[in-house]
Enzyme design. Sequence first.
Site: not given
Length: 304
Positions: A71, A223
């Site tokens: 990250y 999502g």
Amino acid sequence: MTTTTLPAAASGTWELGDLTVHRIGLGAMRLTQNGAAFDDAAAPGDRDRAIAVLRRAVELGVDHIDTAAFYFSSLRSANELINRALGPRQDDVVIATKVGPGRDASGEWLPWARPEQLRGQVEENLRQLGRDHLDVVNLRTQGPGPVSEHFGALAELREKGLVRHLGLSNVRPEQFAEAREIAPVVCVQNWFAIGSLRPGSAEMLRICGEERIAFVPFYSIAGERREAGAGDSERPEILEVARAHGVSAVQVRLAWTLQQGPHVLAIPGTGNPAHLEANVAAGALRLTPEELELLNRAPVPPSG
């Protein structure tokens, strides 16, 4: 301020092995850039703002942060931001990282780590976080297939004291069963969101509940948008529930996630202080059975 008055406490608690955490946590993926994660065109995030988000999260009672050495943006590393923001206070926060994927210094994705390379990935997390052991390390799988060699390598690091607990990410039931034959599994991280499931995720939710193992959905807000994060448009059934409660669609998504079972943890990611406050507040939102049924009827798109 006592623990019982902290906003994150409204979400309840669960255990990661012998570590008790509030069920609403923080994902670190979005701390390092503005825009989609891992997008070369995304501008690096403001350092001071990211540090302020991390410190405010702890003030609100967040005691579970999900991160990874991969990250990072061109100027920011999530692990190093956590190290800088929390310092010695890291001992009060359960930090879960993941290994398997990797990126080189320029941000290009590397081939999936071989079992013998996992120690190097664990040690890189240790260096960046400034720790001598990691609370939780999740093995991120690369689709279906055996996991015994990789998980066995992590189990050896656990025996050596570099890792306290082990988990799995992007896993199917048969892989979960295989890993548990090698070492205890304290959590499973799988893609799980309203109207957005992947093979085995619903079954893993059920299995983890039966075994009293934490289930930690990712992309619970985004999502199908994945690394792009929350969008401007939203499903009509989510908007209907949000209007009824006077909250945002994101908060409805988080509340739905937490109400999938007492063993479910939420790790919404953000680098925005206002979004952080709203995400933590969602831990107190309770949806009715009728609202849950409405949200559960959201159409599921074909899996990729």
